[in-house]
Design an enzyme around this catalytic site. Structure first.
Site, PDB file in Angstrom:
ATOM      1  N   CYS A   1      46.664  39.093  76.088  1.00 45.93           N
ATOM      2  CA  CYS A   1      47.516  40.506  75.938  1.00 45.93           C
ATOM      3  C   CYS A   1      49.130  40.411  76.528  1.00 45.93           C
ATOM      4  O   CYS A   1      50.403  40.985  75.925  1.00 45.93           O
ATOM      5  CB  CYS A   1      47.007  41.833  76.806  1.00 45.93           C
ATOM      6  SG  CYS A   1      46.470  41.974  78.543  1.00 45.93           S
TER       7      CYS A   1
ATOM      8  N   ASP B   1      51.203  48.918  72.424  1.00 47.88           N
ATOM      9  CA  ASP B   1      49.563  48.427  73.917  1.00 47.88           C
ATOM     10  C   ASP B   1      48.959  47.048  72.866  1.00 47.88           C
ATOM     11  O   ASP B   1      48.273  47.180  71.598  1.00 47.88           O
ATOM     12  CB  ASP B   1      48.348  49.263  74.328  1.00 47.88           C
ATOM     13  CG  ASP B   1      47.082  49.044  75.366  1.00 47.88           C
ATOM     14  OD1 ASP B   1      47.035  47.634  75.431  1.00 47.88           O
ATOM     15  OD2 ASP B   1      46.735  49.921  74.636  1.00 47.88           O
TER      16      ASP B   1
ATOM     17  N   HIS C   1      45.683  45.739  72.894  1.00 52.24           N
ATOM     18  CA  HIS C   1      44.468  45.459  73.067  1.00 52.24           C
ATOM     19  C   HIS C   1      43.837  46.131  72.274  1.00 52.24           C
ATOM     20  O   HIS C   1      43.048  46.932  72.417  1.00 52.24           O
ATOM     21  CB  HIS C   1      44.563  46.191  75.038  1.00 52.24           C
ATOM     22  CG  HIS C   1      44.630  46.203  75.646  1.00 52.24           C
ATOM     23  ND1 HIS C   1      45.615  46.547  76.556  1.00 52.24           N
ATOM     24  CD2 HIS C   1      44.255  44.858  76.658  1.00 52.24           C
ATOM     25  CE1 HIS C   1      45.900  45.633  77.526  1.00 52.24           C
ATOM     26  NE2 HIS C   1      45.176  44.665  77.836  1.00 52.24           N
TER      27      HIS C   1
END
Length: 397
Positions: free
Chosen positions: A77, A279, A281
């Protein structure tokens, strides 16, 4: 591995369930140096967000190093966030900050070329393969989570081999940005130039700096400035909040890398006391370029309202990013920092100094080794370059 991936498999389709719409408020929203007013036109804000390149976990790419992982789910990430920050710098460099992306609209060749830099292939200069393998030289095993400073150091090394974008990447030390060192690096002549030319070049007049057409001078190398910071011990110190938010207002802003322990986000702005972020993820399948060089880019843009989090929930380890295409942009950034960041008399977020600190090792702008490299050879030769630099610094102390 498949059991790990299954947890992320359907996130791309159910993402909207976890996203909150922006509230109706008179407070302005700041996104990478641009101000938006929600009560006037919320769609412009969402268009601005969706124009940012969005890099997420991917799966089914070729194994890193030949035998390593074929997905970065669960560990990549922060590398993806570093890719997003760098991609924003390249967008500003080639297309301009106000460039907008529209779904299914034909994009310029420069856009596709930027995107190809980040595809998950070992021969792409900023791929997950290159970043993960370069991290080995920073003490990180392939598949190990990176922090903001490690990603900054990896991008600094990889940029040496990126001749098309020709960026000067400066990563600050000890919370200190040195103006003299940055200007020395951004005005450094090509490696083939003589030492005499180099010495004269660094002391040229302002007029001489613009004499590039006849080959009498060297153009300013666009600057990617990354400032790793620790804004507290276990939690962010509230004294830094106003200065941190001011950074997102600067026209040079590339946002910030950070998040929570082992959970990285790419912060692009704020609303009140909430940070706005992209994000990484979400796990998507590997996408390659077409035969004509274009890239199916639908999965590289977040087409939902972005996430928000309370600024006090931010882990204190962050890295700010700024892009200065021209010297005047850097001079303007220095003025803004003096006015908005350094006005704090105590506990400044970082320092901006004119001269290289005398107790530091000499500053030597990094240069690309005089070898032709690709793939794994790139990693090995860059590690040798920085080993030589470290040895020189030790001898100079």
């Amino acid at each position: 591995m498949e059991s790990v991936l299954s947890r992320y498999e359907n996130q791309i389709t159910i993402l909207a369930e976890y996203l909150e719409e922006f509230p109706d408020t008179d407070e302005p929203v700041w996104i990478l140096g641009r101000q938006h007013h929600l009560n006037e036109d919320k769609s412009k804000l969402l268009l601005d967000v969706s124009a940012r390149l969005w890099f997420t976990y991917r799966r089914k790419f070729s194994p890193i190093g030949g035998t390593g992982p074929s997905s970065d789910a669960g560990w990549g990430c922060m590398l993806r966030c570093g890719q997003m920050m760098l991609a924003q710098a390249l967008i500003c460099r080639h297309l301009g900050r106000d460039w907008q992306w529209e779904k299914h609209k034909k994009q310029p060749e420069e856009y596709h070329r930027i995107l190809r830099c980040f595809l998950d292939r070992k021969d792409c200069c900023y791929s997950i393969h290159q970043m993960a393998q370069m991290g080995v030289g920073e003490g990180k095993s392939i598949g190990e989570w990176f922090g903001p400073n490690t990603v900054a150091q990896v991008l600094k090394k990889l940029a040496l081999f990126d001749e098309w974008n020709s960026l000067a990447v400066y990563v600050s030390m000890d919370n200190t940005v040195v103006i003299e060192d940055i200007k020395k690096m951004c005005w450094s002549p090509p490696p083939s130039s003589s030492t005499a030319h180099s010495s004269a070049h660094l002391h040229r007049s302002a007029l001489g700096r613009n004499r590039n057409a006849a080959g009498l001078g060297t153009a300013w190398k666009p600057l990617l400035l990354i400032i790793p910071l620790r804004l507290g011990i276990n939690h962010i110190n509230p004294v830094y909040i106003d200065a941190f938010k001011e950074c997102f207002k600067m026209p040079q802003s590339l946002g910030a890398l950070g998040g929570k322990p082992n959970n990285a986000y790419y912060f692009i702005g704020f609303l009140g006391n909430e940070l706005i972020y992209l994000d990484p993820h979400t796990t998507q399948s590997f996408v390659d370029s077409e035969e004509n060089g274009t890239v199916d880019d639908q999965s590289f843009h977040c087409q939902q309202a972005p996430h928000r989090m309370k600024i006090m929930n931010l882990d204190p380890s962050v890295a700010l990013g700024f892009f200065c295409k021209e010297e005047c942009d850097f001079d303007n950034w220095c003025s803004l920092v003096q006015k908005e960041i350094l006005k704090q008399q105590s506990l400044r977020m970082f320092e901006l100094v004119q001269k290289h600190p005398p107790h530091w090792p000499p500053f030597i702008p990094p240069t690309k080794p005089e070898v032709t490299t690709t793939g794994a050879e790139l990693i090995e030769s860059t590690d040798k370059l920085f080993e030589l630099e470290e040895e020189f610094e030790i001898l100079s102390v």
